[in-house]
Design a protein around this motif. Structure first.
Motif, PDB file in Angstrom:
ATOM      1  N   ALA A   1       5.789  -0.644  -2.723  1.00  0.00           N
ATOM      2  CA  ALA A   1       7.158  -1.251  -3.658  1.00  0.00           C
ATOM      3  C   ALA A   1       7.589  -2.501  -2.730  1.00  0.00           C
ATOM      4  CB  ALA A   1       8.191  -0.194  -3.817  1.00  0.00           C
ATOM      5  N   ASP A   2       7.379  -2.358  -1.369  1.00  0.00           N
ATOM      6  CA  ASP A   2       7.983  -3.417  -0.603  1.00  0.00           C
ATOM      7  C   ASP A   2       7.120  -4.552  -0.214  1.00  0.00           C
ATOM      8  OD1 ASP A   2       6.139  -2.005   0.956  1.00  0.00           O
ATOM      9  OD2 ASP A   2       7.381  -1.816   3.000  1.00  0.00           O
ATOM     10  N   PHE A   3       5.964  -4.672  -1.065  1.00  0.00           N
ATOM     11  CA  PHE A   3       4.803  -5.635  -0.881  1.00  0.00           C
ATOM     12  C   PHE A   3       5.510  -7.046  -1.005  1.00  0.00           C
ATOM     13  CE2 PHE A   3       1.748  -8.539  -2.705  1.00  0.00           C
ATOM     14  CZ  PHE A   3       0.768  -8.599  -1.994  1.00  0.00           C
ATOM     15  N   TYR A   4       6.299  -7.319  -2.146  1.00  0.00           N
ATOM     16  CA  TYR A   4       7.117  -8.570  -2.295  1.00  0.00           C
ATOM     17  C   TYR A   4       7.935  -9.139  -1.110  1.00  0.00           C
ATOM     18  CZ  TYR A   4       5.056  -7.399  -6.662  1.00  0.00           C
ATOM     19  OH  TYR A   4       4.130  -6.988  -7.656  1.00  0.00           O
ATOM     20  N   THR A   5       8.230  -8.213  -0.252  1.00  0.00           N
ATOM     21  CA  THR A   5       9.144  -8.638   1.017  1.00  0.00           C
ATOM     22  C   THR A   5       8.513  -9.004   2.221  1.00  0.00           C
ATOM     23  OG1 THR A   5       9.321  -6.250   1.900  1.00  0.00           O
ATOM     24  CG2 THR A   5      10.931  -7.014   0.015  1.00  0.00           C
ATOM     25  N   HIS A   6       7.310  -8.708   2.133  1.00  0.00           N
ATOM     26  CA  HIS A   6       6.610  -9.236   3.488  1.00  0.00           C
ATOM     27  C   HIS A   6       5.868 -10.708   3.402  1.00  0.00           C
ATOM     28  CE1 HIS A   6       6.246  -4.972   4.495  1.00  0.00           C
ATOM     29  NE2 HIS A   6       5.645  -4.867   3.571  1.00  0.00           N
ATOM     30  N   THR A   7       5.663 -10.950   4.649  1.00  0.00           N
ATOM     31  CA  THR A   7       5.080 -12.539   4.863  1.00  0.00           C
ATOM     32  C   THR A   7       3.475 -12.607   4.133  1.00  0.00           C
ATOM     33  OG1 THR A   7       4.051 -11.834   6.848  1.00  0.00           O
ATOM     34  CG2 THR A   7       6.282 -12.508   7.152  1.00  0.00           C
ATOM     35  N   VAL A   8       3.019 -13.815   3.966  1.00  0.00           N
ATOM     36  CA  VAL A   8       2.014 -13.815   3.506  1.00  0.00           C
ATOM     37  C   VAL A   8       0.787 -13.312   4.301  1.00  0.00           C
ATOM     38  CG1 VAL A   8       0.043 -15.622   2.914  1.00  0.00           C
ATOM     39  CG2 VAL A   8       2.327 -15.921   2.175  1.00  0.00           C
ATOM     40  N   GLU A   9       1.072 -13.188   5.508  1.00  0.00           N
ATOM     41  CA  GLU A   9      -0.076 -12.563   6.546  1.00  0.00           C
ATOM     42  C   GLU A   9      -0.133 -11.199   6.278  1.00  0.00           C
ATOM     43  OE1 GLU A   9       2.278 -14.897   7.410  1.00  0.00           O
ATOM     44  OE2 GLU A   9       0.819 -16.605   7.758  1.00  0.00           O
ATOM     45  N   LYS A  10       0.956 -10.489   6.276  1.00  0.00           N
ATOM     46  CA  LYS A  10       1.119  -9.136   5.994  1.00  0.00           C
ATOM     47  C   LYS A  10       0.653  -8.745   4.798  1.00  0.00           C
ATOM     48  CE  LYS A  10       2.545  -4.825   6.749  1.00  0.00           C
ATOM     49  NZ  LYS A  10       1.929  -3.891   7.376  1.00  0.00           N
ATOM     50  N   LYS A  11       1.009  -9.556   3.545  1.00  0.00           N
ATOM     51  CA  LYS A  11       0.191  -9.231   2.044  1.00  0.00           C
ATOM     52  C   LYS A  11      -1.174  -9.169   2.227  1.00  0.00           C
ATOM     53  CE  LYS A  11       4.107 -11.289  -0.454  1.00  0.00           C
ATOM     54  NZ  LYS A  11       4.773 -12.281  -0.997  1.00  0.00           N
ATOM     55  N   MET A  12      -1.832 -10.210   3.125  1.00  0.00           N
ATOM     56  CA  MET A  12      -3.017 -10.290   3.270  1.00  0.00           C
ATOM     57  C   MET A  12      -3.714  -9.087   4.124  1.00  0.00           C
ATOM     58  SD  MET A  12      -4.153 -13.280   2.115  1.00  0.00           S
ATOM     59  CE  MET A  12      -3.987 -15.047   2.274  1.00  0.00           C
ATOM     60  N   ALA A  13      -2.965  -8.397   4.758  1.00  0.00           N
ATOM     61  CA  ALA A  13      -3.387  -7.314   5.456  1.00  0.00           C
ATOM     62  C   ALA A  13      -3.312  -5.969   4.509  1.00  0.00           C
ATOM     63  CB  ALA A  13      -2.623  -7.019   6.829  1.00  0.00           C
ATOM     64  N   ILE A  14      -2.246  -6.203   3.768  1.00  0.00           N
ATOM     65  CA  ILE A  14      -1.953  -5.042   2.717  1.00  0.00           C
ATOM     66  C   ILE A  14      -3.130  -4.991   1.853  1.00  0.00           C
ATOM     67  CG2 ILE A  14      -0.577  -4.216   0.938  1.00  0.00           C
ATOM     68  CD1 ILE A  14       1.728  -5.103   2.496  1.00  0.00           C
ATOM     69  N   ILE A  15      -3.669  -6.048   1.306  1.00  0.00           N
ATOM     70  CA  ILE A  15      -4.902  -6.461   0.401  1.00  0.00           C
ATOM     71  C   ILE A  15      -5.964  -5.818   1.135  1.00  0.00           C
ATOM     72  CG2 ILE A  15      -6.297  -7.874  -0.807  1.00  0.00           C
ATOM     73  CD1 ILE A  15      -3.755  -9.674  -1.017  1.00  0.00           C
ATOM     74  N   GLU A  16      -6.443  -6.208   2.563  1.00  0.00           N
ATOM     75  CA  GLU A  16      -7.313  -5.458   3.106  1.00  0.00           C
ATOM     76  C   GLU A  16      -7.480  -4.180   3.315  1.00  0.00           C
ATOM     77  OE1 GLU A  16      -9.764  -7.124   6.912  1.00  0.00           O
ATOM     78  OE2 GLU A  16      -8.471  -8.344   5.839  1.00  0.00           O
ATOM     79  N   ASN A  17      -6.426  -3.679   3.696  1.00  0.00           N
ATOM     80  CA  ASN A  17      -6.058  -2.087   3.951  1.00  0.00           C
ATOM     81  C   ASN A  17      -6.360  -1.223   2.569  1.00  0.00           C
ATOM     82  OD1 ASN A  17      -5.970  -2.294   6.875  1.00  0.00           O
ATOM     83  ND2 ASN A  17      -3.710  -2.456   6.576  1.00  0.00           N
ATOM     84  N   ALA A  18      -5.672  -1.882   1.716  1.00  0.00           N
ATOM     85  CA  ALA A  18      -5.703  -1.272   0.414  1.00  0.00           C
ATOM     86  C   ALA A  18      -7.540  -1.026   0.068  1.00  0.00           C
ATOM     87  CB  ALA A  18      -5.050  -1.677  -0.843  1.00  0.00           C
ATOM     88  N   ILE A  19      -8.155  -2.174   0.033  1.00  0.00           N
ATOM     89  CA  ILE A  19      -9.613  -1.867  -0.314  1.00  0.00           C
ATOM     90  C   ILE A  19     -10.470  -1.220   0.581  1.00  0.00           C
ATOM     91  CG2 ILE A  19     -11.504  -3.405  -0.783  1.00  0.00           C
ATOM     92  CD1 ILE A  19      -9.639  -5.619  -2.054  1.00  0.00           C
ATOM     93  N   GLN A  20     -10.078  -1.198   1.926  1.00  0.00           N
ATOM     94  CA  GLN A  20     -10.771  -0.664   3.061  1.00  0.00           C
ATOM     95  C   GLN A  20     -10.298   0.804   3.389  1.00  0.00           C
ATOM     96  OE1 GLN A  20     -13.566  -2.180   4.217  1.00  0.00           O
ATOM     97  NE2 GLN A  20     -13.145  -3.761   3.381  1.00  0.00           N
ATOM     98  N   LYS A  21      -9.056   0.909   3.169  1.00  0.00           N
ATOM     99  CA  LYS A  21      -8.890   2.643   3.397  1.00  0.00           C
ATOM    100  C   LYS A  21      -8.389   3.377   2.323  1.00  0.00           C
ATOM    101  CE  LYS A  21      -7.635   1.712   8.380  1.00  0.00           C
ATOM    102  NZ  LYS A  21      -8.013   0.380   8.539  1.00  0.00           N
ATOM    103  N   ASP A  22      -7.915   2.870   1.275  1.00  0.00           N
ATOM    104  CA  ASP A  22      -7.632   3.655   0.180  1.00  0.00           C
ATOM    105  C   ASP A  22      -8.803   4.126  -0.706  1.00  0.00           C
ATOM    106  OD1 ASP A  22      -6.802   5.009  -2.347  1.00  0.00           O
ATOM    107  OD2 ASP A  22      -4.596   3.860  -2.076  1.00  0.00           O
ATOM    108  N   ILE A  23      -9.460   5.195  -0.374  1.00  0.00           N
ATOM    109  CA  ILE A  23     -10.804   5.586  -1.044  1.00  0.00           C
ATOM    110  C   ILE A  23     -10.689   5.726  -2.559  1.00  0.00           C
ATOM    111  CG2 ILE A  23     -12.842   7.182  -0.840  1.00  0.00           C
ATOM    112  CD1 ILE A  23     -12.235   5.536   1.577  1.00  0.00           C
TER     113      ILE A  23
END
Length: 132
Positions: A58-80
């Motif tokens: 839910a807090d995705f929109y409050t993050h920097t672009v770099e953090k959003k990129m990391a969230i995208i990467e983690n979602a695809i890599q770690k959330d099976i």
């Protein structure tokens, strides 16, 4: 080739990228199958990620672009569960023969698929701000 396979190939469109006699099997599969499927399913991937962040970040929109990129990467890599849903969206547009080829090389092809999908979503990170 059955009707479904003919339809799938016509629906996806032509290969994206160069396929030559020197291309490896995986590179050919990437350009002939994966790239067209990813392009075709792009809107679904964006909608799926928007749903993912609404339920899990839910807090995705409050993050920097770099953090959003990391969230995208983690979602695809770690959330099976999420990763498997995305894989299903891709694999569902394979022909039967493509699926047979995929299962022989699934480990390396999964890496290619998820890497390409990660880069695709990261390159569209601005879309996730517009819809807030």
């Amino acid at each position: 080739m059955n009707q479904r396979d003919v339809f799938i190939k016509e629906f996806r469109g032509p290969a994206i990228g160069i396929v030559t006699a020197q291309s490896s099997t995986e590179e050919s599969f990437q350009n002939e199958v994966l790239r067209p499927v990813l392009k075709l399913q792009n809107d679904l991937f964006v909608a799926s990620f928007l749903n993912y962040i609404s339920k899990n970040k839910a807090d995705f929109y409050t993050h920097t672009v770099e953090k959003k990129m990391a969230i995208i990467e983690n979602a695809i890599q770690k959330d099976i569960k999420f990763r498997n849903a995305l894989k299903g969206m891709i694999i569902g547009l394979f022909t039967a023969d493509e699926y047979c080829l995929y299962i022989k090389n699934s480990s390396s092809l999964n890496k290619r698929m998820m890497s390409m999908l990660t880069e695709r979503l990261k390159s569209q990170v601005q879309l996730f701000d517009v819809i807030t």
